[in-house]
Design a protein around this motif. Structure first.
Motif, mmCIF file in Angstrom:
data_model
loop_
_atom_site.group_PDB
_atom_site.id
_atom_site.type_symbol
_atom_site.label_atom_id
_atom_site.label_comp_id
_atom_site.label_asym_id
_atom_site.label_seq_id
_atom_site.Cartn_x
_atom_site.Cartn_y
_atom_site.Cartn_z
ATOM 1 N N SER A 1 0.914 5.755 10.371
ATOM 2 C CA SER A 1 2.739 5.064 11.374
ATOM 3 C C SER A 1 3.277 4.293 9.121
ATOM 4 C CB SER A 1 2.425 3.755 11.566
ATOM 5 O OG SER A 1 1.792 3.919 13.093
ATOM 6 N N PHE A 2 2.290 4.589 8.784
ATOM 7 C CA PHE A 2 3.373 3.666 7.092
ATOM 8 C C PHE A 2 3.828 5.569 6.430
ATOM 9 C CE2 PHE A 2 0.049 0.461 7.207
ATOM 10 C CZ PHE A 2 0.262 -0.576 8.091
ATOM 11 N N SER B 1 7.784 2.445 2.239
ATOM 12 C CA SER B 1 7.321 1.935 1.122
ATOM 13 C C SER B 1 6.286 1.469 1.181
ATOM 14 C CB SER B 1 8.500 1.283 0.272
ATOM 15 O OG SER B 1 8.816 0.313 0.763
ATOM 16 N N MET B 2 6.179 0.033 -0.018
ATOM 17 C CA MET B 2 4.798 -0.360 0.360
ATOM 18 C C MET B 2 5.266 -1.642 0.828
ATOM 19 S SD MET B 2 2.318 -2.680 -2.065
ATOM 20 C CE MET B 2 1.846 -1.159 -2.768
ATOM 21 N N LEU B 3 6.410 -2.341 0.898
ATOM 22 C CA LEU B 3 7.535 -3.102 1.244
ATOM 23 C C LEU B 3 7.513 -2.727 2.845
ATOM 24 C CD1 LEU B 3 8.849 -5.811 1.435
ATOM 25 C CD2 LEU B 3 10.545 -4.046 0.877
ATOM 26 N N GLN B 4 8.076 -2.011 3.268
ATOM 27 C CA GLN B 4 7.785 -1.600 4.137
ATOM 28 C C GLN B 4 7.027 -1.646 5.429
ATOM 29 O OE1 GLN B 4 9.754 1.827 3.996
ATOM 30 N NE2 GLN B 4 11.743 1.357 4.536
ATOM 31 N N VAL C 1 3.524 -5.000 9.388
ATOM 32 C CA VAL C 1 1.920 -5.538 9.414
ATOM 33 C C VAL C 1 2.668 -6.848 10.459
ATOM 34 C CG1 VAL C 1 -0.491 -6.545 8.934
ATOM 35 C CG2 VAL C 1 0.385 -3.935 7.826
ATOM 36 N N TYR C 2 3.608 -7.458 9.046
ATOM 37 C CA TYR C 2 3.698 -9.097 9.536
ATOM 38 C C TYR C 2 4.902 -8.831 10.707
ATOM 39 C CZ TYR C 2 3.263 -10.149 4.600
ATOM 40 O OH TYR C 2 2.120 -10.116 3.354
ATOM 41 N N LYS C 3 5.405 -8.070 11.346
ATOM 42 C CA LYS C 3 5.614 -8.405 12.791
ATOM 43 C C LYS C 3 4.943 -8.388 13.299
ATOM 44 C CE LYS C 3 9.336 -5.410 15.299
ATOM 45 N NZ LYS C 3 10.283 -4.301 15.209
ATOM 46 N N THR C 4 3.920 -7.611 13.217
ATOM 47 C CA THR C 4 3.161 -7.500 14.764
ATOM 48 C C THR C 4 2.226 -9.120 15.323
ATOM 49 O OG1 THR C 4 0.653 -7.073 12.690
ATOM 50 C CG2 THR C 4 1.776 -5.399 14.105
ATOM 51 N N LEU C 5 2.548 -9.604 13.678
ATOM 52 C CA LEU C 5 1.899 -11.119 13.568
ATOM 53 C C LEU C 5 3.097 -12.418 14.718
ATOM 54 C CD1 LEU C 5 -0.377 -11.248 10.446
ATOM 55 C CD2 LEU C 5 -0.974 -10.705 12.982
ATOM 56 N N GLY C 6 4.175 -11.636 13.708
ATOM 57 C CA GLY C 6 5.003 -12.364 14.578
ATOM 58 C C GLY C 6 5.432 -14.310 13.860
ATOM 59 N N LEU D 1 -2.272 -14.483 3.851
ATOM 60 C CA LEU D 1 -2.300 -13.217 4.563
ATOM 61 C C LEU D 1 -2.580 -12.377 3.116
ATOM 62 C CD1 LEU D 1 -3.681 -11.241 6.477
ATOM 63 C CD2 LEU D 1 -1.277 -11.273 6.551
ATOM 64 N N SER D 2 -3.548 -11.794 2.352
ATOM 65 C CA SER D 2 -3.283 -10.919 1.568
ATOM 66 C C SER D 2 -3.630 -9.703 1.974
ATOM 67 C CB SER D 2 -4.286 -10.947 0.003
ATOM 68 O OG SER D 2 -4.723 -9.838 -0.749
ATOM 69 N N LEU D 3 -2.546 -8.819 1.961
ATOM 70 C CA LEU D 3 -2.738 -7.604 2.864
ATOM 71 C C LEU D 3 -2.411 -5.950 2.130
ATOM 72 C CD1 LEU D 3 -2.423 -6.542 5.528
ATOM 73 C CD2 LEU D 3 0.576 -6.780 4.559
ATOM 74 N N LYS D 4 -3.223 -5.004 1.624
ATOM 75 C CA LYS D 4 -3.679 -3.975 1.467
ATOM 76 C C LYS D 4 -3.723 -2.718 3.121
ATOM 77 C CE LYS D 4 -6.252 -5.467 -1.858
ATOM 78 N NZ LYS D 4 -7.647 -5.052 -3.266
ATOM 79 N N THR D 5 -2.207 -2.105 2.807
ATOM 80 C CA THR D 5 -1.933 -1.597 3.184
ATOM 81 C C THR D 5 -2.263 0.428 2.602
ATOM 82 O OG1 THR D 5 0.309 -1.227 2.769
ATOM 83 C CG2 THR D 5 -0.294 -2.581 4.625
#
Length: 78
Positions: free
Chosen positions: A37-38, A42-45, A50-55, A65-69
């Motif tokens: 889906s990525f 962009s990395m920001l998108q 991911v943040y949207k899934t966590l609401g 949350l340290s995030l690597k996508t």
């Protein structure tokens, strides 16, 4: 908060993703998310997806949350 709950929330919003979440203090976590889906995002998108899934748990129950996508192709190169 338990890392498994975070993983389950991300998986519910990004069902094709391979997800690893770690954290031992209940508020600070690290996550690696690999998803097709990525592609083209962009990395920001990607992070926003991911943040949207966590609401609203981001910033409340999840303090940090340290995030690597990665796309699957990017992950294969790791």
């Amino acid at each position: 908060m338990d890392p498994q709950i975070i993983k389950d929330m991300i998986a519910a919003g990004l069902p094709d993703a391979d997800i690893v979440v770690a954290g031992d203090d209940g508020t600070h976590f690290e996550a690696r998310v690999v998803s097709a889906s990525f592609n083209g995002k962009s990395m920001l998108q990607q992070h926003q997806m991911v943040y949207k899934t966590l609401g609203n748990r981001m910033g409340t129950e999840i303090h940090a949350l340290s995030l690597k996508t990665y796309t699957p192709e990017e992950w294969d190169k790791q």
